[in-house]
Structure formats: C-alpha cells, structure tokens
Write a protein that holds these residues in place. Structure first.
Motif, PDB file in Angstrom:
ATOM      1  N   ASP A  25       0.850  -1.192   0.000  1.00 48.91           N
ATOM      2  CA  ASP A  25       0.000   0.000   0.000  1.00 48.91           C
ATOM      3  C   ASP A  25       0.886   1.244   0.000  1.00 48.91           C
ATOM      4  O   ASP A  25       1.349   1.698   1.046  1.00 48.91           O
ATOM      5  CB  ASP A  25      -0.921   0.019   1.223  1.00 48.91           C
ATOM      6  CG  ASP A  25      -1.857   1.234   1.221  1.00 48.91           C
ATOM      7  OD1 ASP A  25      -2.021   1.844   0.149  1.00 48.91           O
ATOM      8  OD2 ASP A  25      -2.398   1.565   2.291  1.00 48.91           O
ATOM      9  N   ASP A  54      -0.281   7.223  -4.084  1.00 50.21           N
ATOM     10  CA  ASP A  54       0.275   7.824  -5.294  1.00 50.21           C
ATOM     11  C   ASP A  54       1.227   8.965  -4.969  1.00 50.21           C
ATOM     12  O   ASP A  54       2.232   9.160  -5.669  1.00 50.21           O
ATOM     13  CB  ASP A  54      -0.859   8.333  -6.188  1.00 50.21           C
ATOM     14  CG  ASP A  54      -1.678   7.188  -6.778  1.00 50.21           C
ATOM     15  OD1 ASP A  54      -1.167   6.045  -6.805  1.00 50.21           O
ATOM     16  OD2 ASP A  54      -2.831   7.438  -7.203  1.00 50.21           O
ATOM     17  N   ARG A  65       4.583   7.415  -4.331  1.00 49.18           N
ATOM     18  CA  ARG A  65       5.061   6.367  -5.232  1.00 49.18           C
ATOM     19  C   ARG A  65       6.414   6.704  -5.856  1.00 49.18           C
ATOM     20  O   ARG A  65       7.321   5.860  -5.899  1.00 49.18           O
ATOM     21  CB  ARG A  65       4.017   6.132  -6.323  1.00 49.18           C
ATOM     22  CG  ARG A  65       4.322   4.989  -7.258  1.00 49.18           C
ATOM     23  CD  ARG A  65       4.229   3.637  -6.581  1.00 49.18           C
ATOM     24  NE  ARG A  65       2.916   3.364  -6.056  1.00 49.18           N
ATOM     25  CZ  ARG A  65       1.912   2.852  -6.769  1.00 49.18           C
ATOM     26  NH1 ARG A  65       2.073   2.601  -8.050  1.00 49.18           N
ATOM     27  NH2 ARG A  65       0.751   2.599  -6.191  1.00 49.18           N
ATOM     28  N   LEU A  89      -1.962  -1.041 -18.625  1.00 56.22           N
ATOM     29  CA  LEU A  89      -1.785  -2.093 -17.619  1.00 56.22           C
ATOM     30  C   LEU A  89      -0.344  -2.595 -17.670  1.00 56.22           C
ATOM     31  O   LEU A  89       0.204  -2.834 -18.743  1.00 56.22           O
ATOM     32  CB  LEU A  89      -2.746  -3.251 -17.905  1.00 56.22           C
ATOM     33  CG  LEU A  89      -2.598  -4.490 -17.010  1.00 56.22           C
ATOM     34  CD1 LEU A  89      -3.059  -4.188 -15.586  1.00 56.22           C
ATOM     35  CD2 LEU A  89      -3.394  -5.667 -17.594  1.00 56.22           C
ATOM     36  N   TRP A 144      -7.118 -10.118 -13.341  1.00 58.37           N
ATOM     37  CA  TRP A 144      -6.915  -8.692 -13.039  1.00 58.37           C
ATOM     38  C   TRP A 144      -7.924  -8.254 -11.992  1.00 58.37           C
ATOM     39  O   TRP A 144      -9.065  -8.720 -11.999  1.00 58.37           O
ATOM     40  CB  TRP A 144      -7.062  -7.893 -14.344  1.00 58.37           C
ATOM     41  CG  TRP A 144      -7.140  -6.408 -14.190  1.00 58.37           C
ATOM     42  CD1 TRP A 144      -6.275  -5.593 -13.534  1.00 58.37           C
ATOM     43  CD2 TRP A 144      -8.161  -5.559 -14.727  1.00 58.37           C
ATOM     44  NE1 TRP A 144      -6.684  -4.292 -13.625  1.00 58.37           N
ATOM     45  CE2 TRP A 144      -7.834  -4.238 -14.353  1.00 58.37           C
ATOM     46  CE3 TRP A 144      -9.324  -5.789 -15.486  1.00 58.37           C
ATOM     47  CZ2 TRP A 144      -8.628  -3.160 -14.709  1.00 58.37           C
ATOM     48  CZ3 TRP A 144     -10.100  -4.713 -15.844  1.00 58.37           C
ATOM     49  CH2 TRP A 144      -9.757  -3.413 -15.462  1.00 58.37           C
ATOM     50  N   ASP A 145      -7.499  -7.342 -11.110  1.00 51.46           N
ATOM     51  CA  ASP A 145      -8.376  -6.923 -10.016  1.00 51.46           C
ATOM     52  C   ASP A 145      -9.528  -6.037 -10.469  1.00 51.46           C
ATOM     53  O   ASP A 145     -10.410  -5.683  -9.672  1.00 51.46           O
ATOM     54  CB  ASP A 145      -7.572  -6.238  -8.907  1.00 51.46           C
ATOM     55  CG  ASP A 145      -6.995  -4.891  -9.308  1.00 51.46           C
ATOM     56  OD1 ASP A 145      -7.252  -4.415 -10.427  1.00 51.46           O
ATOM     57  OD2 ASP A 145      -6.250  -4.311  -8.488  1.00 51.46           O
ATOM     58  N   GLN A 168      -9.470  -2.911 -11.386  1.00 54.31           N
ATOM     59  CA  GLN A 168      -9.381  -1.493 -11.042  1.00 54.31           C
ATOM     60  C   GLN A 168      -8.038  -0.863 -11.410  1.00 54.31           C
ATOM     61  O   GLN A 168      -7.998   0.220 -11.982  1.00 54.31           O
ATOM     62  CB  GLN A 168      -9.628  -1.295  -9.542  1.00 54.31           C
ATOM     63  CG  GLN A 168     -10.987  -1.757  -9.068  1.00 54.31           C
ATOM     64  CD  GLN A 168     -11.158  -1.544  -7.577  1.00 54.31           C
ATOM     65  OE1 GLN A 168     -10.324  -0.925  -6.920  1.00 54.31           O
ATOM     66  NE2 GLN A 168     -12.245  -2.062  -7.027  1.00 54.31           N
ATOM     67  N   ASN A 169      -6.946  -1.509 -11.044  1.00 55.70           N
ATOM     68  CA  ASN A 169      -5.636  -0.860 -11.088  1.00 55.70           C
ATOM     69  C   ASN A 169      -4.796  -1.316 -12.277  1.00 55.70           C
ATOM     70  O   ASN A 169      -4.830  -2.487 -12.665  1.00 55.70           O
ATOM     71  CB  ASN A 169      -4.866  -1.160  -9.801  1.00 55.70           C
ATOM     72  CG  ASN A 169      -5.614  -0.680  -8.568  1.00 55.70           C
ATOM     73  OD1 ASN A 169      -5.805   0.510  -8.377  1.00 55.70           O
ATOM     74  ND2 ASN A 169      -6.038  -1.620  -7.734  1.00 55.70           N
ATOM     75  N   ASP A 203      -1.514  -0.873 -12.045  1.00 54.70           N
ATOM     76  CA  ASP A 203      -0.257  -1.226 -11.392  1.00 54.70           C
ATOM     77  C   ASP A 203      -0.519  -1.299  -9.898  1.00 54.70           C
ATOM     78  O   ASP A 203      -1.607  -0.949  -9.418  1.00 54.70           O
ATOM     79  CB  ASP A 203       0.831  -0.194 -11.714  1.00 54.70           C
ATOM     80  CG  ASP A 203       2.244  -0.716 -11.474  1.00 54.70           C
ATOM     81  OD1 ASP A 203       2.397  -1.893 -11.083  1.00 54.70           O
ATOM     82  OD2 ASP A 203       3.209   0.048 -11.682  1.00 54.70           O
ATOM     83  N   SER A 204       0.450  -1.779  -9.168  1.00 54.96           N
ATOM     84  CA  SER A 204       0.332  -1.851  -7.707  1.00 54.96           C
ATOM     85  C   SER A 204       1.693  -1.562  -7.093  1.00 54.96           C
ATOM     86  O   SER A 204       2.713  -1.513  -7.791  1.00 54.96           O
ATOM     87  CB  SER A 204      -0.171  -3.237  -7.270  1.00 54.96           C
ATOM     88  OG  SER A 204       0.603  -4.267  -7.839  1.00 54.96           O
ATOM     89  N   HIS A 221       3.948  -4.150  -7.803  1.00 57.11           N
ATOM     90  CA  HIS A 221       3.823  -4.472  -9.221  1.00 57.11           C
ATOM     91  C   HIS A 221       3.298  -5.885  -9.471  1.00 57.11           C
ATOM     92  O   HIS A 221       3.430  -6.408 -10.582  1.00 57.11           O
ATOM     93  CB  HIS A 221       5.171  -4.269  -9.930  1.00 57.11           C
ATOM     94  CG  HIS A 221       5.830  -2.972  -9.602  1.00 57.11           C
ATOM     95  ND1 HIS A 221       5.313  -1.766  -9.990  1.00 57.11           N
ATOM     96  CD2 HIS A 221       6.957  -2.690  -8.875  1.00 57.11           C
ATOM     97  CE1 HIS A 221       6.079  -0.789  -9.537  1.00 57.11           C
ATOM     98  NE2 HIS A 221       7.077  -1.323  -8.855  1.00 57.11           N
ATOM     99  N   HIS A 259      -2.018  -6.394  -8.295  1.00 60.33           N
ATOM    100  CA  HIS A 259      -3.179  -6.056  -9.132  1.00 60.33           C
ATOM    101  C   HIS A 259      -3.491  -7.135 -10.164  1.00 60.33           C
ATOM    102  O   HIS A 259      -4.538  -7.083 -10.824  1.00 60.33           O
ATOM    103  CB  HIS A 259      -2.948  -4.720  -9.838  1.00 60.33           C
ATOM    104  CG  HIS A 259      -1.791  -4.729 -10.794  1.00 60.33           C
ATOM    105  ND1 HIS A 259      -0.495  -4.975 -10.405  1.00 60.33           N
ATOM    106  CD2 HIS A 259      -1.742  -4.540 -12.152  1.00 60.33           C
ATOM    107  CE1 HIS A 259       0.305  -4.919 -11.443  1.00 60.33           C
ATOM    108  NE2 HIS A 259      -0.426  -4.659 -12.514  1.00 60.33           N
TER     109      HIS A 259
END
Length: 705
Positions: free
Chosen positions: A67, A70, A73, A349, A404-405, A407-408, A410-411, A414, A417
């Motif tokens: 977590d 942004d 990041r 993505l 894929w989740d 929504q995202n 990236d995570s 990485h 998601h």
C-alpha cells in the motif's frame, strides 16, 4: 689382477645405475601425478581457495510494500532503486576482495555486510517516512529488512533458489563441486567466465535428453471456455532497441534494471517515458494499433565478445558480458480462459511475470521456463539451462498472469493487481479473466562445453549481478498500449474461439487455418536446415585426439620420455580459447563487435532476418512445438519444475562433449582419465623397464662371474 677385476664389471654397474635411474624417474612421475590428481589436477587453471562468500542475499523490500499512496510512489520507487544500487556495489566489493577474504575470515561481515546493512537501514527508514507523510501506515516488518547475509559457494553452485529453499535443483555431483573453484577461463576470479563475477556454473546446465518428462496437465476447458487466440507479430528487435532501464519497477531511474533488455513493440520505452510518450511512440508490430511494450532480459554467450555495453553499467561493468543473441523467433499470442469469457485489459496495464531476484528471493514469484525445440511438450525447466541436442534450439517461454483486479493498472509491488488462475483455471478474490499474454523466444545457442566441473563459453540470461545469472531469474515485462478498438477485437476473437491476428487473416479464421503454415515461409523457417550445421563448429578441436597421445610413452624406455607426455595437455587446453572465435561465425550475430559503433545505443549483433535452428525433422518438430505451447500456455500452471535427480552432472558432460566427437568423452571421465593419468602410466613403464634392466644386468653379471 685387482684392477682387472674392478674394470670387468664396470659396464654392469653402469647398467645397474641406469636401471635405478629409470626406477627412480618413473616413481617420481607416479608420485607427482598422484599429488596432482589429489589436488584437482589440470582443470584449466590454477587452484583458487574457496572464497568467503559467493554472493549476497538481501530481503526484497519492494515485495513487502502493498500500500503505497500515489503521492509517495515516485519517492518510494527511487528509494527501492537505491537499495538495488547498494547491493550491486556491495557485490562488486565482494568479488574484488577475494584475497582479503582468504586472509581474514571476518572480512565479508565487517567490510561488506556491515556497511551495507547500515546503508539499507537509512534508506528503509526514509521509505517509512515517505509512507507516513502520504498518510499510509508503514509496516513494522520494514524494520527487519535491512540485514543482508552471505551465500556460501556450495549453496550458490547447487541450490536452485537461494534462500527460498523450495527447489534444491542439484544437477551435479560432488565431483563437479571440487572443480568449480578453479579458474581457467579469464581474470583469475573463482568461477569467472570473463565477467568478473560468478556464474553461471556447470551445475546450472543440464542435458535435456537426460531429463524425465515433467509437463503438467493443463486445465480442462469447460463449456464456457474462451478458446480463441490472437497473434501479434512485432519482430525480434531488429531495430536494436536496448537499455538497462525498467519503466515498471524503477520509473525515472537510469539503469534501474542493472541488466540489458530487448524491446519489441513500442520503440519509445525508457525509464523516463510517460504514458503519453508511450501512446505517441512508434511500434515494431505489424498491427500499428498495438503500441504495447514487450521486453525481456537479453540472452548472451559468455565467449569473450566485447559488446557495445562491455564497459557500461548494466552491461559488462555489472557482470553482463559476452555476445548478445538475437532471438530467431519472438512469438506473441493472447489466449483465453478455460473456464469462461475474458474482459478487455485496461490501457497502460503493467504486468511482470517471473522474478529477476528469484535466486535470493525464493521461487514464490518465479516463472522461468526453459526447453529445446522438439522437447517442449515433454520437458520444461525452471532452474536449469538446457543443453540441446544438435539441430535443436533453446526456447524461453512465458505465460503471464491472466487475472486482473478490475481497477488498477499497477500496484505498489507491481504484482498485487494481477494474479495467476488456479489449477482449474479460475480467477479468485473477485479478479476478472483477461486475455492471457504468452510469449515464446527461440534462440540458436552454441552448446557450452562442460569439463572437469567447469563450464566454458556458457550462455546465460542477463540479470542483477548478485543473482549469479541463474536461469530461475528469467522474467518478462509488458505494458499494454493497444488502442481500445484493437483490444476489443482481441477479446471478441478469443471469446469466439477464432484464430486471429498476424498470419491468420481476417475474422473468418477457420477456413483459413490451413494457411497457418505460411509462418515457415517467412525468412526464418526455410533456412532452418542450415542451422543444424552450425553447432558442429566446436567439433574442430577434435584434431588433437587426446586419448591416443598418451600411448607414446610406452614405446621408448628412456628417461627423456616423461617430458613428451606434457605436450598433449596444450591442445587439451587450447580448444577452449578457440571456441569464442568459432562461435561468432555460425550466425549473423557474429558481426556484433563490428557494429558496436553504430546507431544510438546499438551495437548488438546485426540480425539477418532470423535463421532459427530447429530439429532436423521440421514438420514433426513444429507439431510437437504446437502441442507444447498448448500445454505450457493453456492453464496458468507454472511449469517451474526442478530438474530430476537423475539429471546429474555426468549427463551434462555427456551432452556437452557431443560438440567434440570423442566417443570416450561421453561423461567427461574417460577422456580426462586418459589425458590426466598417462604420466603415471609412463612412470610405471619406466619403473618396469628399470626392473627388467636391473634383473638382466644381474643375471649377466652372475653368468660372467
């Protein structure tokens, strides 16, 4: 009378002295050979003491971050890249202080690991502060991620996953270990293949013909399965787009990957590219609506070639050396789900499959698959590089995460998601099935030579230097930059069960299926029969027929003969330096050194339209490969199978010596025994000759008296 009697036996006494000289000389040869054999004998170089550590293992901080807001990041990504740089610098100190380590057992702990741990503590503390300032809670587990440890040489040679412990992967026997500390190749470092760093080792290779079939069954398709495929043709990096950046993991950081990548598709990828830059860049794909970036670490032969990056970070300066091999094929396909329909991928993505640090991280995220053409439907290797039979090519294959989740793009780490489907092909945790990206890279690779526990001219995937070029670290990266209309076309094709895309024609695919064999009509396939001749290049070293030479000492019985047996050793060592000269000749890549001053960041070998090497029976091979791709790609079951125990180092040596047509060298033991132990045989002949002469002299003396 007394003087006459003393003169009479003078000839006999001289014969007696000569007999004793032969006996002593022969005995000396036997003794010296016995000592040499006990201490390792001739393995291509001088003995080097066991270093204090083979490499460094540090916890992967990035994998623990789930977590990251942004707002934090960018700072966190740069801090993670700084941790990677610290490890690289510490590893460089490790490989450059072997003498100090031999003299001081605490040198690694005090001079390398201690300072490294202190540096990491500072950076990890800064990451925690960045998270708090962005409103996130820093995990308490970060506090325990600073300490790094050393990996012992024996563990580095034999383990398939470093700290992971899940795949032992011992492809060698104890005898191979004994030879691994010798350096006969370059530079004087233990296990140095000319790169100033360790790896790959002889135990990292296996004769694929000795491996038992290990392909796992793919999930069965249900009635709702999406069985179509969409093929993308993007070339094999003919434009020679290389860099050592990693836009996904280390955006904004130069040399964030610490190894060189091949790029196909999007031609504008570097560490500083924005999504807008990607969308506006050119593409190497035949379908211009696909500006996606497909990139992977290059494959090299460590044959002494000075590539364009020989002195650069990420290249030779970090142990990634040798001739860059261009893939003969780079096959890219999107396939469906065995349990249902797929949805469109979101634009931009990002997906990473495999783990570039799997040797020290363990195999949780590893997804390496190595095989040979003609064997893909039988054997997939995770922790071994295959040595392929003559006429067969090395294959790297990848099946990306297909869940894929929703929504995202990236995570933070990485990975969170996206995910792999389960053994039945289902996506869990509310994830949605997306078209699964699969890739197959085919290379014409000169077979390495393994002898006396050492590997000469090995091939290896580029990687972080401390990962020792382990095959388990192979990985692949993808950024989706398809326009929405093309992505919708991919989804419709896959869900409808059609075969679409490059080489498949327009939507009505089924009537055109017979045209699929057009692929062999490309410049690649018709030239395949030429390739089986190329692996025969290393056969030139057979001129010095080593096993026959040791018979010479049996003819004369003179003391000077023990010097002659040393002559065969020179040809025995010479073939290895010749191999780097022979190997660049087989393919167009051989001219890479001539092209190194070419265009921007070019320098890799200029590829003629690929000339793949495949099994001689091309039709049969293609049928097997098609079946293999179905097995390997169909069901998310990551075929990361450790080589079976029966794939021993003996088997590896058997295959490697095929390039040198010496039937006795099948396991490497007969040839080495004949060449290394003949001094003892010569000594024995001299001893026997001396005894015969002594007995004959005494009998003649007795008869005379």
């Amino acid at each position: 009378m007394r003087r006459n009697k003393r003169r009479r036996p003078t000839g006999a006494r001289r014969s007696t002295f000569a007999a004793f000289a032969l006996i002593l000389g022969g005995g000396g040869l036997v003794a010296v050979n016995a000592v040499a054999s006990a201490t390792g004998g001739d393995s291509g170089g001088s003995q080097v003491g066991e270093p204090g550590a083979a490499t460094i293992s540090c916890p992967d901080v990035g994998q623990e971050l789930t977590d990251v807001p942004d707002a934090a990041r960018a700072d966190v990504d740069k801090a993670l890249a700084e941790l990677d740089q610290q490890i690289t610098e510490a590893y460089d100190r490790l490989t450059s202080t072997r003498e100090e380590q031999a003299q001081d057992a605490n040198h690694v702990r005090d001079a390398i690991l201690g300072p490294l741990n202190e540096q990491r503590t500072v950076v990890i503390g800064r990451i925690a502060d960045d998270l708090k300032q962005a409103g996130a809670t820093a995990s308490t587990s970060l506090d325990g991620l600073a300490a790094c440890t050393e990996v012992a040489p024996a563990q580095a040679r034999n383990d398939g996953d470093g700290d992971g412990g899940g795949q032992d992967g011992d492809g060698g026997n104890g005898e191979a270990d004994a030879g691994q500390d010798d350096d006969g190749q370059a530079g004087g470092q233990p296990d140095d293949n000319g790169n100033g760093a360790a790896g790959p080792f002889a135990e990292d290779f296996v004769d694929i013909t000795k491996v038992q079939p290990n392909i796992q069954a793919k999930p069965r398709n249900t009635g709702k399965a999406s069985t179509g495929t969409f093929t993308v043709e993007c070339g094999v990096n003919e434009n020679k787009v290389f860099n050592t950046d990693n836009l996904i993991v280390a955006p904004g950081v130069d040399n964030g990957a610490h190894h060189t990548h091949d790029y196909v598709g999007n031609q504008g990828v570097d560490a500083f590219a924005s999504n807008d830059d990607l969308a506006n860049a050119e593409t190497s794909c035949s379908e211009q609506g696909d500006k996606s970036s497909y990139y992977w670490p290059v494959l090299r032969v460590q044959d002494g070639t000075q590539e364009f990056d020989a002195e650069q970070q990420g290249g030779g300066a970090e142990g990634n050396v040798g001739r860059i091999l261009a893939a003969d094929k780079a096959e890219i396909e999107y396939i469906g789900s065995p349990t249902g329909k797929v949805v469109a991928m979101p634009k931009f993505l990002r997906i990473i499959t495999g783990d570039a640090k799997a040797f020290t991280n363990g195999t949780a995220n590893a997804n390496a698959n190595w095989s040979c053409t003609g064997f893909e439907d039988k054997v997939q290797l995770a922790d071994k590089y295959p040595i392929c039979p003559q006429g067969s090519s090395v294959v790297r294959s990848f099946a990306f995460q297909s869940c894929w989740d929703g929504q995202n793009i990236d995570s933070a780490n990485h990975r969170a998601h996206v995910a792999f489907a389960d053994a039945e092909g289902n996506c869990g945790n509310g994830f949605k099935a997306i078209p699964q990206l699969t890739m197959r890279l085919v290379y014409d690779v000169p077979a390495p030579v393994i002898k006396n526990g050492q590997v000469r001219n090995p091939y290896a995937v580029d990687g972080f230097p401390e990962q020792l070029h382990k095959p388990i670290t192979d990985h692949d990266d993808f950024i989706n930059v398809m326009d929405e209309d093309l992505m919708d076309e991919v989804v419709d094709c896959v869900n409808a069960g059609r075969q679409c895309g490059a080489g498949a024609g327009e939507q009505p695919q089924e009537p055109q299926n017979p045209e699929e064999p057009q692929n062999p009509e490309e410049p690649e396939e018709p030239q395949e029969p030429q390739k089986p001749e190329e692996p025969q290049q290393p056969e030139q070293p057979e001129e010095p027929q080593q096993p026959e030479e040791p018979q010479k000492p049996q003819e004369p019985e003179q003391p000077q003969e023990p010097e002659q047996p040393q002559e065969p050793k020179e040809p025995k060592d010479k073939p290895a330096p010749q191999e780097p000269q022979d190997e660049p000749e087989p393919g167009p890549e051989a001219s890479s050194a001539d092209d190194k001053d070419g265009a921007k960041k070019p320098g890799a070998a200029p590829d003629a339209p690929s000339e793949p090497s495949s099994a001689p029976s091309d039709a049969a091979t293609r049928t097997q490969e098609a079946g293999a791709r179905d097995d390997a790609r169909g069901g998310e079951t990551k075929a990361r199978t450790t080589s079976p125990a029966e794939t021993s180092d003996t088997g590896v040596e058997a295959q490697s010596e095929e390039t040198q047509p010496q039937p006795q060298a099948g396991t490497g033991s007969l040839a080495s025994t004949g060449a290394d132990l003949w001094p003892a045989a010569a000594g024995g002949v001299l001893v026997l000759g001396g005894l015969v002469l002594l007995i004959h002299t005494r009998r003649r003396n007795t008869t005379t008296n």
